[in-house]
Write a protein that holds these residues in place. Structure first.
Motif, PDB file in Angstrom:
ATOM      1  N   VAL A  42      -1.357  -0.458   4.582  1.00  0.00           N
ATOM      2  CA  VAL A  42      -0.309   0.320   5.234  1.00  0.00           C
ATOM      3  C   VAL A  42      -0.104  -0.220   6.643  1.00  0.00           C
ATOM      4  CG1 VAL A  42       0.338   2.614   6.059  1.00  0.00           C
ATOM      5  CG2 VAL A  42      -0.803   2.346   3.847  1.00  0.00           C
ATOM      6  N   GLY A  43       1.166  -0.351   7.022  1.00  0.00           N
ATOM      7  CA  GLY A  43       1.497  -0.970   8.286  1.00  0.00           C
ATOM      8  C   GLY A  43       1.918  -2.412   8.100  1.00  0.00           C
ATOM      9  N   ARG A  44       1.587  -2.981   6.938  1.00  0.00           N
ATOM     10  CA  ARG A  44       2.006  -4.346   6.614  1.00  0.00           C
ATOM     11  C   ARG A  44       2.757  -4.371   5.298  1.00  0.00           C
ATOM     12  NH1 ARG A  44      -2.467  -8.488   4.761  1.00  0.00           N
ATOM     13  NH2 ARG A  44      -2.030  -7.375   2.812  1.00  0.00           N
ATOM     14  N   VAL A 104       3.527  -1.696   3.440  1.00  0.00           N
ATOM     15  CA  VAL A 104       4.452  -0.556   3.467  1.00  0.00           C
ATOM     16  C   VAL A 104       4.257   0.122   4.818  1.00  0.00           C
ATOM     17  CG1 VAL A 104       2.773   0.988   2.368  1.00  0.00           C
ATOM     18  CG2 VAL A 104       5.203   1.549   2.276  1.00  0.00           C
ATOM     19  N   THR A 105       5.340   0.560   5.443  1.00  0.00           N
ATOM     20  CA  THR A 105       5.234   1.174   6.763  1.00  0.00           C
ATOM     21  C   THR A 105       4.969   2.668   6.646  1.00  0.00           C
ATOM     22  OG1 THR A 105       7.581   1.703   6.981  1.00  0.00           O
ATOM     23  CG2 THR A 105       6.889  -0.523   7.630  1.00  0.00           C
ATOM     24  N   VAL A 106       4.519   3.249   7.748  1.00  0.00           N
ATOM     25  CA  VAL A 106       4.315   4.693   7.771  1.00  0.00           C
ATOM     26  C   VAL A 106       5.652   5.403   7.594  1.00  0.00           C
ATOM     27  CG1 VAL A 106       3.613   6.644   9.211  1.00  0.00           C
ATOM     28  CG2 VAL A 106       2.214   4.573   9.153  1.00  0.00           C
ATOM     29  N   GLY A 107       6.706   4.858   8.190  1.00  0.00           N
ATOM     30  CA  GLY A 107       8.028   5.443   8.019  1.00  0.00           C
ATOM     31  C   GLY A 107       8.466   5.480   6.576  1.00  0.00           C
ATOM     32  N   GLU A 108       8.170   4.421   5.834  1.00  0.00           N
ATOM     33  CA  GLU A 108       8.527   4.387   4.416  1.00  0.00           C
ATOM     34  C   GLU A 108       7.714   5.414   3.631  1.00  0.00           C
ATOM     35  OE1 GLU A 108       9.971  -0.273   4.023  1.00  0.00           O
ATOM     36  OE2 GLU A 108       7.827   0.209   3.992  1.00  0.00           O
ATOM     37  N   ASP A 112       0.697   1.521  13.339  1.00  0.00           N
ATOM     38  CA  ASP A 112       2.121   1.325  13.109  1.00  0.00           C
ATOM     39  C   ASP A 112       2.851   1.798  14.369  1.00  0.00           C
ATOM     40  OD1 ASP A 112       4.885   2.124  12.211  1.00  0.00           O
ATOM     41  OD2 ASP A 112       4.141   1.474  10.262  1.00  0.00           O
ATOM     42  N   ALA A 128       5.378   3.378  14.719  1.00  0.00           N
ATOM     43  CA  ALA A 128       5.975   4.702  14.551  1.00  0.00           C
ATOM     44  C   ALA A 128       4.967   5.822  14.794  1.00  0.00           C
ATOM     45  CB  ALA A 128       6.551   4.835  13.140  1.00  0.00           C
TER      46      ALA A 128
END
Length: 470
Positions: free
Chosen positions: A91-93, A95-99, A346, A348
């Motif tokens: 996560v952060g690479r 898939v993002t936290v926003g996603e 991230d 965000a």
């Protein structure tokens, strides 16, 4: 239905694996733990590595198998039809936290402390100086540390720190090989320890006996380690029994054990004891590392210059202040065990770089509704497994309260992994399922059985993926 990506500790969280703390799977919270629950909650767990269990697998000492029994409970949770595991996802690479926030009603970050605090002194980067985090990761099979190859050719090692991790490392360095051969320590680590010349291990701390951070169980285990002799200076413990009369019971019992150990061997027998016992360990107090000293060729460590300190204040709030005096301690191996540090994940996600935590209130990330945190990234790298476990219940309770209070809008359907899976597929990422992990698990157990061990950990993620056909 509520869809929530889950973290290594508890329901309603996802985790990037860090063995440094705050990342252990925990059972779904009970009514007693959270005072309420949600019958329709769906939990998705995202994990950086192909294998689960975080701290239990990569942080717990190999000679503490009883602690790892909680894996059975975690496995029961993971097999629930309301829980899904997706390993091999960073996560952060990937898939993002926003996603994730778009795909789930709530996201809980429980990714622990992946970095370590540095000494910040000259010579810290010399060969022969290692962080405790890397050393523990090496003997526990953490993939990122599998190529550490620590040099164990010296006779004296210095561990900077007076916590449980420091005692773990000392115990592993001095344990009889027959003990370690029956554990899940990695094969390459066992081979290196079999060739180790380390006979003396000193554990040094800035403050005194009343401020040590280890617990009595770990100290007693170290004192009773076969083939080793504790070396504690009686002068360090003068008057401490009176000083702890009104202290909390754990601190009182811990201090009394140190005092008893320091005083039980008559001084005149010290030389005879050292001659009979090939391996020694001891606690050094009120010493703060000032400089790691190099060998004449400047390539590796030969010792550490220590600043002597005095204490200002009482109890656990006492501060160590340099006296101006120094001493040199000869050693060929230095292990820094002064704490862990969480990192931002991230852009965000708000992050307090000074304290190494995500700003939060009872696990609710400040200014970001629907985002939560738990474990060391929530409150800092302190406490043991049960501390983090109780902390996870607190965060889960916050999520449930927000659900019941309408803070989380579940009137709108969220796709959960349906959306995230599409994103990962488009980026060429193939998640590892829990059934995939069970194939890796079976292979490790089979290899271990052949060697007379509980398991032989696979330390290369690519080998794990090949094993399951990824």
């Amino acid at each position: 239905q509520l869809r929530v990506p889950s973290g290594s500790w508890h329901i309603l969280a996802w985790c990037v694996h860090q063995h440094g703390g705050g990342c252990v799977w925990c059972p779904l919270p009970s009514k007693a733990a959270t005072r309420s629950h949600h019958d329709l909650a769906q939990v998705d767990i995202y994990e950086k590595l192909p294998v689960p269990f975080g701290l239990v697998r990569f942080g717990v000492a190999p000679d503490h198998p009883e602690v790892k029994n909680v894996i059975n409970t975690f496995t029961h949770t993971a097999r629930s039809d309301r829980c899904a595991y997706y390993g091999n996802v960073t996560v952060g690479r990937d898939v993002t936290v926003g996603e994730l926030q778009q795909a789930y009603h709530a996201v809980v970050l429980s990714y622990g402390a992946e970095d370590n605090r540095v000494l910040g002194i000259p010579g810290e980067n010399l060969s022969g100086v290692y962080s405790a985090r890397a050393f523990v990761g090496w003997y526990n099979g953490l993939p990122e540390n599998r190529d550490l190859k620590p040099d164990l050719s010296c006779e004296t090692a210095l561990i900077v720190g007076h916590g449980n991790v420091a005692l773990d490392i000392a115990r592993i360095l001095l344990s009889p090989l027959d003990f370690l051969r029956k554990t899940d320590i990695t094969d390459c680590s066992l081979a290196a320890l079999a060739c180790s010349k380390v006979k003396r291990v000193w554990l040094a701390g800035r403050r005194g006996p009343l401020q040590v951070a280890f617990t009595i169980k770990e100290l007693r285990e170290m004192i009773n380690l076969p083939g080793t002799q504790p070396v504690l200076n009686p002068a360090d413990f003068t008057g401490l029994e009176n000083a702890v009369k009104d202290a909390p019971r754990p601190r009182k019992r811990l201090t009394e054990l140190m005092v008893k150990t320091a005083l039980e061997k008559p001084r005149e027998k010290a030389a005879m004891v050292q001659a009979a016992i090939p391996r020694l360990w001891g606690l050094k107090f009120q010493r703060s590392p000032q400089e790691v000293l190099p060998t004449p060729d400047g390539t590796r460590v030969r010792g550490v210059r220590m600043a002597l300190t005095r204490l200002e204040g009482l109890g656990e709030s006492a501060k160590a202040v340099p006296t101006g005096d120094v001493e040199e301690l000869e050693c060929g191996l230095v292990l820094s065990s002064i704490g862990y540090r969480s990192l931002p994940l991230d852009p965000a996600v708000p992050f307090d770089t000074q304290h190494g935590v995500i700003p939060n209130s009872s696990g609710r990330v400040m200014g970001v509704p629907g985002l939560y945190c738990s474990g060391w990234v929530k409150r800092g790298p302190v406490g043991v497994i049960i501390t983090t476990m109780n902390d996870s219940f607190d965060t889960a309770q916050s999520v449930l309260e927000d659900l019941q209070g309408g803070v989380l809008d579940v009137s709108v359907s969220r796709e959960g992994f349906g959306a995230v899976g599409s994103i990962l597929h488009s980026r060429g990422i193939r998640p590892v399922s829990f059934s995939d992990w069970e194939k890796i698990d079976a292979a490790e157990v089979a290899r271990g059985k052949a060697a007379g061990k509980p398991r032989e950990k696979i330390v290369d993620p690519q080998e794990m993926l090949q094993l399951i056909g990824h």
